[in-house]
Design an enzyme around this catalytic site. Sequence first.
Site, PDB file in Angstrom:
ATOM      1  N   LYS A 124       0.833  -1.212   0.000  1.00  0.00           N
ATOM      2  CA  LYS A 124       0.000   0.000   0.000  1.00  0.00           C
ATOM      3  C   LYS A 124       0.864   1.257   0.000  1.00  0.00           C
ATOM      4  CE  LYS A 124      -1.471   2.286   3.426  1.00  0.00           C
ATOM      5  NZ  LYS A 124      -2.017   2.737   4.718  1.00  0.00           N
ATOM      6  N   ASP A 142      -6.188   1.121   0.892  1.00  0.00           N
ATOM      7  CA  ASP A 142      -6.204   1.306   2.345  1.00  0.00           C
ATOM      8  C   ASP A 142      -7.568   0.866   2.864  1.00  0.00           C
ATOM      9  OD1 ASP A 142      -7.979   3.302   1.671  1.00  0.00           O
ATOM     10  OD2 ASP A 142      -6.837   4.932   2.597  1.00  0.00           O
TER      11      ASP A 142
END
Length: 215
Positions: A124, A142
Amino acid sequence: MGKNLSKKEVKEVLRMLEELYPDAKAELNFSNPFELLIATILSAQCTDVRVNKVTEKLFREYKTPEDYLKLTEEELGEKIRSCGFYNNKSKNILGTCEMLVKEYDGKVPDTREELMKLPGVGRKTANVVLSNAFSKDAIAVDTHVFRVSNRIGLSNSSNVLDTEKDLMENIEKNMWSKAHHLLIFHGRRICKARKPLCEKCPLDSYCIYYKENVQ
């Protein structure tokens, strides 16, 4: 989970989100790839607003990996304490700075594989840096992106990596980075974790969550 929308429906959902959030963009403050990397490491389980308060002072004092390496873990930890998990984040930031100096001439690498070798940098974080600092097509999943995309039907997955794959499949590549910001804005403002504000959401005619749980 629910079902997937068609690619045509996904396109329309993103068009509506663009109308809703014309200002959707990264909310972490940074002026170069290194600052964004540090800010994103700090943002784990912490709000962007809080991170920006901490980095406003931090980035004035420390501008390069070498600057950070003059600090001990404890000293850096005190400066970033309010971001939470500060011991771990301090260790990761200093480990990352050391690696940048030793292996990358103090520069932030611009590939996912190299970024993910850095301490504290998962997929991420790597995607956030690639997308926002290097303008590369990437979707960082996320908690907001995961929740919203699976509720609406842009994805139908129970984990982050499969959600990213679904989004890459269902969204045109040149929209990946933009879609990431649109989904985050929607997750923060309307499609909230505990109680989504479905009555305010313009996507109800498409949203699988709405059709299955609210309608």
